[in-house]
Motif scaffolding. Structure first.
Motif, PDB file in Angstrom:
ATOM      1  N   ASP A 216       0.872  -1.184   0.000  1.00 17.03           N
ATOM      2  CA  ASP A 216       0.000   0.000   0.000  1.00 17.03           C
ATOM      3  C   ASP A 216       0.906   1.231   0.000  1.00 17.03           C
ATOM      4  N   PHE A 217       1.173   1.756  -1.184  1.00 12.58           N
ATOM      5  CA  PHE A 217       2.132   2.846  -1.321  1.00 12.58           C
ATOM      6  C   PHE A 217       1.614   4.158  -0.741  1.00 12.58           C
ATOM      7  N   GLY A 316      -5.701  -3.151  -6.204  1.00 14.23           N
ATOM      8  CA  GLY A 316      -6.048  -4.319  -6.993  1.00 14.23           C
ATOM      9  C   GLY A 316      -5.946  -4.095  -8.482  1.00 14.23           C
ATOM     10  N   GLU A 317      -5.182  -3.065  -8.886  1.00 14.14           N
ATOM     11  CA  GLU A 317      -5.101  -2.693 -10.301  1.00 14.14           C
ATOM     12  C   GLU A 317      -3.755  -3.002 -10.941  1.00 14.14           C
ATOM     13  N   GLU A 323      -3.462 -10.016 -15.704  1.00 18.25           N
ATOM     14  CA  GLU A 323      -4.230 -10.472 -14.549  1.00 18.25           C
ATOM     15  C   GLU A 323      -3.838  -9.695 -13.299  1.00 18.25           C
ATOM     16  N   PRO A 324      -4.825  -9.237 -12.504  1.00 18.37           N
ATOM     17  CA  PRO A 324      -4.487  -8.501 -11.283  1.00 18.37           C
ATOM     18  C   PRO A 324      -3.745  -9.381 -10.290  1.00 18.37           C
ATOM     19  N   VAL A 325      -2.792  -8.793  -9.586  1.00 22.32           N
ATOM     20  CA  VAL A 325      -2.015  -9.507  -8.572  1.00 22.32           C
ATOM     21  C   VAL A 325      -2.806  -9.512  -7.273  1.00 22.32           C
ATOM     22  N   ARG A 326      -3.156 -10.697  -6.790  1.00 26.02           N
ATOM     23  CA  ARG A 326      -3.985 -10.853  -5.592  1.00 26.02           C
ATOM     24  C   ARG A 326      -3.196 -11.562  -4.496  1.00 26.02           C
ATOM     25  N   PRO A 327      -2.758 -10.859  -3.459  1.00 25.47           N
ATOM     26  CA  PRO A 327      -2.016 -11.534  -2.380  1.00 25.47           C
ATOM     27  C   PRO A 327      -2.800 -12.664  -1.730  1.00 25.47           C
TER      28      PRO A 327
END
Length: 394
Positions: A216-217, A316-317, A323-327
């Motif tokens: 979360d930048f 989530g972008e 494909e979105p990167v989903r932790p």
């Protein structure tokens, strides 16, 4: 092997010198004024200002002395006889300008993924300070990614290209030589590249360690992210024309986080005893800091505009191969280190990733970002607990 270092001082030297002169010279100029000459003090500083009894001449002398000491410390660093000398380790694989360096002969394998913007050898600073050699000496076969400098092909790479063309082939090589699924360790930006590699599941891993990895930048208000996004935007024309962000441009961006950091640390270095361990340790680490690599233009745009500017990972972008990167898709055991004193990756940014991972253990050592690899207490506070966690994986 001795790696020659042509030292010219902290990079970019002219910027650091100009900043020090402006700050300390400005203090000397301000000391010649006062309330009677129109200088307005903030009300919260009124009591402190009333107790000031230093003459303008003394402030000017102190400012000049600091500038002289700063220059002397830079000259001392540049002239230091230390040169990095380590044993050459075998290269297990190559992909373009990148290398996969192997340490040790253990039955279990760990793949270490450092940042793209710094040299790999922060994990192998010297024979005395080397995370990679430390793990290898304790029974693990260590595979360390050396991204190298972007060549003609890599200058067109974005993060997807680095993952698909370099990181996943290296991970397959690590899995090939390991008797059990390897562990992957991502450090800083390297963790952001390791995460989608894990969620894509092209290679099976037994665990994932993320050391000082941002997510979360804009966490904690995001003032650092805004400064870096703005700094990165100032080089937009250079990026479009050259195909890469040069080292000094990158250093200028991170300079924006704390413009007086370099003068402060060099003044402290100037106080070290000549020939001391502290002096050598400073030079050893500073050589790595100043030995940067350029960043390919697509990656630089992805990082500064997409991560720092639009906060795409946390929103989530951020996408790899569309494909979105989903932790939350990374269900394997995760060990997340959030350094309490990290100014490059604020704790709020890294904690957001830890919270998003479904099977994470969080550790918050009292260290800074680089201290995870380079400080005297790194082994005690980070390496040993990490090794214990790795040894306990199925």
């Amino acid at each position: 092997m001795i790696v020659p270092v042509g030292r010219t001082g902290p990079r970019p030297l002219a910027l650091h010198m100009a900043t020090a002169a402006a700050v300390w010279g400005g203090a000397a100029a301000a000391a010649t004024t006062g309330p009677a000459n129109g200088l307005l003090w903030h009300r919260d500083l009124a009591d402190e200002c009333s107790r000031l009894a230093v003459s303008p001449e003394a402030v000017g002398e102190a400012a000049l002395r600091r500038l002289v000491d700063f220059e002397a410390a830079i000259a001392r660093y540049c002239a230091h006889p230390f040169r990095r000398e380590v044993e050459t380790e075998p290269v297990l694989a190559r992909r373009g300008t990148a290398r996969l360096i192997s340490y040790g002969e253990g039955e279990r394998t760990v793949l270490i993924v450092p940042s793209l913007v710094n040299r790999y050898y922060v994990c192998d600073l010297s024979g005395r300070r080397s995370f990679a050699r430390w793990l290898a000496a304790r029974g693990w076969r260590v595979m360390l990614v050396d991204w190298g400098s972007p060549g003609e092909r890599e200058r067109r790479f974005d993060c997807t290209d680095y993952i698909e063309s370099v990181l996943e082939p290296f991970a397959r090589e690590a899995a090939r030589v390991s008797r059990r699924p390897p562990v992957v360790i991502g450090y800083c930006m390297g963790g952001l590249l390791a995460l989608p590699m894990v969620t894509r599941a092209r290679v099976a891993f037994s665990g994932m360690a993320l050391l000082a990895v941002p997510w979360d930048f804009h966490g904690g208000g995001g003032p650092e992210a805004r400064r870096l996004a703005f700094a990165g935007s100032t080089f937009a024309d250079m990026l479009a024309e050259s195909g890469e962000m040069p080292v000094d441009a990158l250093q200028t961006c991170f300079y924006a986080l704390d413009p007086m950091l370099t003068p402060r640390k060099y003044l402290a270095f100037g106080e070290f005893e000549p020939g001391s361990e502290a002096e050598r340790a400073f030079v050893e680490l500073e050589d790595w800091v100043n030995d940067g690599v350029p960043l390919a233009t697509p990656v630089a745009q992805e990082c500064f505009a997409g991560w720092y500017g639009r906060n795409e990972p946390a929103r989530g972008e951020w996408r790899i191969s569309g494909e979105p990167v989903r932790p939350e898709a990374a269900t394997l055991p995760a060990w997340v280190v959030v350094p309490a004193g990290d100014r490059i990756v604020p704790p709020a940014s890294a904690l957001a990733l830890a919270r998003a991972l479904p099977n994470a253990t969080v550790r918050r050592p009292r260290l800074g970002h680089i201290g995870l690899m380079a400080s005297k207490s790194a082994a005690r506070r980070v390496w040993r607990p990490l090794l214990a966690w790795m040894n306990g994986l199925a």
